[in-house]
Design a protein around this motif. Structure first.
Motif, short mmCIF file in Angstrom:
data_model
loop_
_atom_site.label_atom_id
_atom_site.label_comp_id
_atom_site.label_asym_id
_atom_site.label_seq_id
_atom_site.Cartn_x
_atom_site.Cartn_y
_atom_site.Cartn_z
N ILE A 52 -12.03 6.61 -13.76
CA ILE A 52 -10.85 7.04 -12.99
C ILE A 52 -9.57 6.78 -13.78
CG2 ILE A 52 -9.53 6.63 -10.86
CD1 ILE A 52 -12.28 6.05 -9.50
N ASP A 53 -9.53 5.64 -14.46
CA ASP A 53 -8.37 5.34 -15.31
C ASP A 53 -8.20 6.45 -16.36
OD1 ASP A 53 -6.64 2.74 -16.38
OD2 ASP A 53 -7.33 4.04 -18.00
N ALA A 54 -9.29 6.84 -17.01
CA ALA A 54 -9.21 7.87 -18.05
C ALA A 54 -8.79 9.21 -17.44
CB ALA A 54 -10.57 8.00 -18.75
N ALA A 55 -9.31 9.54 -16.25
CA ALA A 55 -8.98 10.83 -15.63
C ALA A 55 -7.50 10.87 -15.23
CB ALA A 55 -9.86 11.05 -14.40
N LEU A 56 -6.97 9.77 -14.70
CA LEU A 56 -5.55 9.74 -14.31
C LEU A 56 -4.66 9.88 -15.54
CD1 LEU A 56 -5.65 6.90 -11.62
CD2 LEU A 56 -4.95 9.26 -11.23
N ARG A 57 -5.00 9.16 -16.59
CA ARG A 57 -4.17 9.22 -17.80
C ARG A 57 -4.24 10.60 -18.44
NH1 ARG A 57 -2.34 4.16 -19.33
NH2 ARG A 57 -3.36 2.45 -18.25
N ALA A 58 -5.43 11.22 -18.39
CA ALA A 58 -5.56 12.56 -18.98
C ALA A 58 -4.77 13.59 -18.17
CB ALA A 58 -7.04 12.96 -19.04
N ALA A 59 -4.75 13.42 -16.85
CA ALA A 59 -4.07 14.39 -15.99
C ALA A 59 -2.55 14.25 -16.06
CB ALA A 59 -4.55 14.23 -14.54
N ALA A 60 -2.06 13.06 -16.38
CA ALA A 60 -0.60 12.84 -16.38
C ALA A 60 -0.24 11.83 -17.47
CB ALA A 60 -0.15 12.32 -15.01
N PRO A 61 -0.34 12.24 -18.75
CA PRO A 61 -0.17 11.27 -19.85
C PRO A 61 1.19 10.58 -19.83
CG PRO A 61 -0.93 13.41 -20.69
CD PRO A 61 -0.67 13.59 -19.23
N ALA A 62 2.24 11.25 -19.35
CA ALA A 62 3.58 10.64 -19.40
C ALA A 62 3.84 9.71 -18.22
CB ALA A 62 4.63 11.73 -19.45
N ALA A 63 2.93 9.71 -17.24
CA ALA A 63 3.20 8.94 -16.01
C ALA A 63 2.97 7.44 -16.20
CB ALA A 63 2.32 9.46 -14.87
N SER A 67 0.84 -1.20 0.00
CA SER A 67 0.00 0.00 0.00
C SER A 67 0.87 1.25 0.00
CB SER A 67 -0.89 -0.02 1.24
OG SER A 67 -1.63 1.17 1.30
N LEU A 68 0.49 2.23 -0.82
CA LEU A 68 1.21 3.52 -0.83
C LEU A 68 0.42 4.60 -0.12
CD1 LEU A 68 2.51 3.59 -4.53
CD2 LEU A 68 3.74 2.90 -2.46
N GLY A 69 -0.89 4.40 0.02
CA GLY A 69 -1.71 5.41 0.68
C GLY A 69 -3.09 5.45 0.09
N ARG A 70 -3.80 6.53 0.42
CA ARG A 70 -5.18 6.65 -0.05
C ARG A 70 -5.34 7.95 -0.81
NH1 ARG A 70 -9.63 3.74 2.54
NH2 ARG A 70 -9.52 4.41 4.68
N ALA A 71 -6.37 8.02 -1.63
CA ALA A 71 -6.62 9.24 -2.41
C ALA A 71 -8.11 9.29 -2.70
CB ALA A 71 -5.83 9.20 -3.71
N ASP A 72 -8.61 10.51 -2.92
CA ASP A 72 -10.04 10.61 -3.24
C ASP A 72 -10.29 11.35 -4.54
OD1 ASP A 72 -9.29 13.07 -2.39
OD2 ASP A 72 -10.56 13.08 -0.58
N ALA A 73 -9.21 11.66 -5.27
CA ALA A 73 -9.37 12.35 -6.56
C ALA A 73 -8.10 12.11 -7.37
CB ALA A 73 -9.56 13.85 -6.32
N PRO A 74 -8.16 12.29 -8.70
CA PRO A 74 -6.96 12.06 -9.51
C PRO A 74 -5.76 12.87 -9.02
CG PRO A 74 -8.87 12.20 -10.92
CD PRO A 74 -9.36 12.53 -9.53
N ALA A 75 -5.97 14.14 -8.61
CA ALA A 75 -4.81 14.97 -8.20
C ALA A 75 -4.11 14.37 -6.98
CB ALA A 75 -5.27 16.39 -7.91
N THR A 76 -4.89 13.93 -5.99
CA THR A 76 -4.24 13.36 -4.79
C THR A 76 -3.65 11.99 -5.09
OG1 THR A 76 -6.45 12.70 -4.07
CG2 THR A 76 -5.50 14.64 -3.00
N ALA A 77 -4.29 11.24 -5.99
CA ALA A 77 -3.71 9.93 -6.37
C ALA A 77 -2.36 10.16 -7.05
CB ALA A 77 -4.67 9.20 -7.31
#
Ligand SMILES: C[S@@+](CC[C@H](N)C(=O)[O-])C[C@H]1O[C@@H](n2cnc3c(N)ncnc32)[C@H](O)[C@@H]1O
Length: 355
Positions: free
Chosen positions: A116-127, A66-76
Motif C-alpha cells: 500500500i505504501d508503494a501504491a500510494l507513492r506511485a499514485a502521488a509521488p509529490a504528495a 482520524s481523518l477518515g477511512r479508505a479502501d484503495a489508494p485513490a480514496t486514501a
C-alpha cells in the motif's frame, strides 16, 4: 477542531480493555467509538483535538487524529488531499494481531503495508516526503491497515504531528511508532528485540564509550545490544550470563562486567561513580523492582542520560497499581517519562526516561 473529531491509538490486541479503562479514567472527554484488533478510536466529546493531541494510555505505540477511512489508494489520496496540499511524511503500517510477534511469519507481516505504501507513492509521488523516518516538526499521514495475514478491510487514515514538546505527544519516528526488530541469531535472548525496539521508538542512541548498568541482565540479550553499540555494561543478576556477553570483544574496546548477585546486595563501590544508562528487566513485581531502580538512579549521581525500565504487568492487580507505579517513576527526576508497549512485549510495558 471539527465537530466530530476522533482520536485513534494502535496497541497490542490483548490489552484493548486496559486501553479503554485507562483512557476512560485519565480523559473522560474521550468516549470509546470503535475498535478493530490492535486499533481503538475515541470520539472527542468537548475539549480540543488536533494532530498534536495525545491519547493517554500506557499501551499506545502510535496515535493521532482520524481523518477518515479508505479502501484503495485513490480514496486514501482523496482523504489526504482534503486535509493537506503540502508534501507530508507517510507512515503505512499494519495493526497487531493476537499472536506474539516472535511466533508470526515475518515474511507475511508487513507485506500488505509495504504494497500500500508503494501504491500510494506511485499514485502521488509529490504528495509524500521520500523517507519514512519522521523528523521533529513533521506532519505525518498514518495509514493503518490490517495485518498481512488478515483479510483486507477499510484502512484508517490518520494524522499526527511529530513531535510535540510534552512527553505525552512524542511519537516514535517510524511507521506505527516502531516495527518489530527481528532477533539476530547470535543474540542471547529476545530481550535484545525489546531494547532495540525501545531505543528506536524513543529515538535514543547510546554512544560508544558510555556506561550502562542493567538490573536483571541474564542471559544477556539487552546487554549484548548495548555492547554492540559500543557501551560498557555492568550486569546485575544472580543468574548466568551468555558467553556472547561475557566474552564480548568489539571494535570500541568496551566490555561486560558481571555483578553476580541480586540487586539488593550490590555494594555502592561496585558501581562506577557515574553512568549514563540504566536498564531494568527483572522478573519481579514493579513495586519491588522500583526499590532497586530508585537506589540505582541515586547511585548514578546525576550522570544518567536515559533509563529503559520494563514493568511486568502480569494481571489486573498490577494494571490497577499502574498509576501509583508511574507516580513513583515520575519522581525519579527525569526530564521526560514515556510509557509504551512494544511489538516484542508480552505481559509488560516499558517506561523510557531521559534526563
Ligand atoms: C526477564 S529476565 C532478564 C532478561 C535479560 N534482561 C536479558 O536481556 O536477557 C529476568 C532476570 O531477572 C533476574 N532477577 C530476578 N530477581 C533479581 C534481583 N533481585 N536482582 C537481580 N536480578 C534479578 C533473574 O535472575 C532473571 O535473569
Amino acid at each position: 477542531m471539527s465537530e466530530r473529531a476522533f482520536l485513534w491509538v494502535t496497541h497490542q490486541v490483548a490489552v484493548t480493555r486496559w486501553v479503554k479503562a485507562e483512557v476512560a479514567a485519565r480523559a473522560p472527554h474521550l468516549k470509546f467509538a470503535f475498535s478493530r484488533p490492535g486499533l481503538t478510536t475515541f470520539k472527542v466529546d468537548g475539549g480540543d483535538a488536533s494532530p498534536a493531541s495525545a491519547v493517554p494510555t500506557s499501551f499506545a505505540r502510535a496515535w493521532g487524529l482520524s481523518l477518515g477511512r479508505a479502501d484503495a489508494p485513490a480514496t486514501a489520496l482523496e482523504v489526504i488531499r482534503g486535509f493537506t496540499d503540502q508534501p507530508v511524511r507517510l507512515h503505512v503500517f499494519e495493526r497487531d494481531i493476537d499472536v506474539p510477534v516472535d511466533e508470526q511469519d515475518l515474511t507475511v507481516r508487513g507485506r500488505r503495508a509495504a504494497a500500500i505504501d508503494a501504491a500510494l507513492r506511485a499514485a502521488a509521488p509529490a504528495a509524500f516526503l521520500p523517507e519514512a523516518r519522521a523528523r521533529a516538526g513533521d506532519r505525518v499521514i498514518d495509514v493503518v491497515v490490517p495485518h498481512g495475514r488478515e483479510p483486507d478491510e477499510p484502512w484508517l487514515i490518520g494524522v499526527h504531528d511529530h513531535d510535540g514538546d510534552a512527553p505525552a505527544t512524542r511519537h516514535g519516528p517510524w511507521p506505527g511508532g516502531v516495527d518489530h526488530v527481528p532477533l539476530p541469531a547470535e543474540a542471547p535472548s529476545r530481550a535484545w528485540c525489546k531494547i532495540e525496539e525501545a531505543l528506536r521508538w524513543a529515538d535514543l542512541e547510546p554512544a560508544p564509550g558510555e556506561t550502562c548498568v542493567e538490573i536483571g541482565s541474564a542471559p544477556g540479550g539487552a546487554s549484548y545490544a548495548m555492547l554492540c553499540r559500543g557501551v560498557n555494561v555492568l550486569g546485575v543478576d544472580p543468574g548466568e550470563m551468555h558467553a556472547a556477553v561475557t566474552g564480548f570483544a568489539g571494535p570500541h574496546g568496551n566490555r561486560f562486567t558481571h555483578l553476580h548477585m541480586p540487586a539488593a546486595e550490590v555494594p555502592k563501590k561496585a558501581l562506577p561513580r557515574a553512568f549514563e544508562w540504566l536498564l531494568c528487566d527483572v522478573n519481579l513485581a514493579p513495586m519491588v523492582a522500583l526499590k532497586y531502580i530508585e537506589r540505582f538512579v541515586a547511585l548514578a549521581h546525576g550522570g544518567l542520560r536515559g533509563a529503559v525500565l520494563t514493568l511486568k504487568l502480569n494481571d489486573d492487580g498490577v494494571f490497577e497499581a499502574l498509576p501509583r507505579i508511574l507516580a513513583r517513576i515520575d519522581k525519579l527526576g527525569a526530564r521526560t517519562v514515556r510509557v509504551t508497549q512494544l511489538p516484542s512485549h508480552r505481559s509488560e510495558v516499558v517506561a523510557i526516561l531521559t534526563w
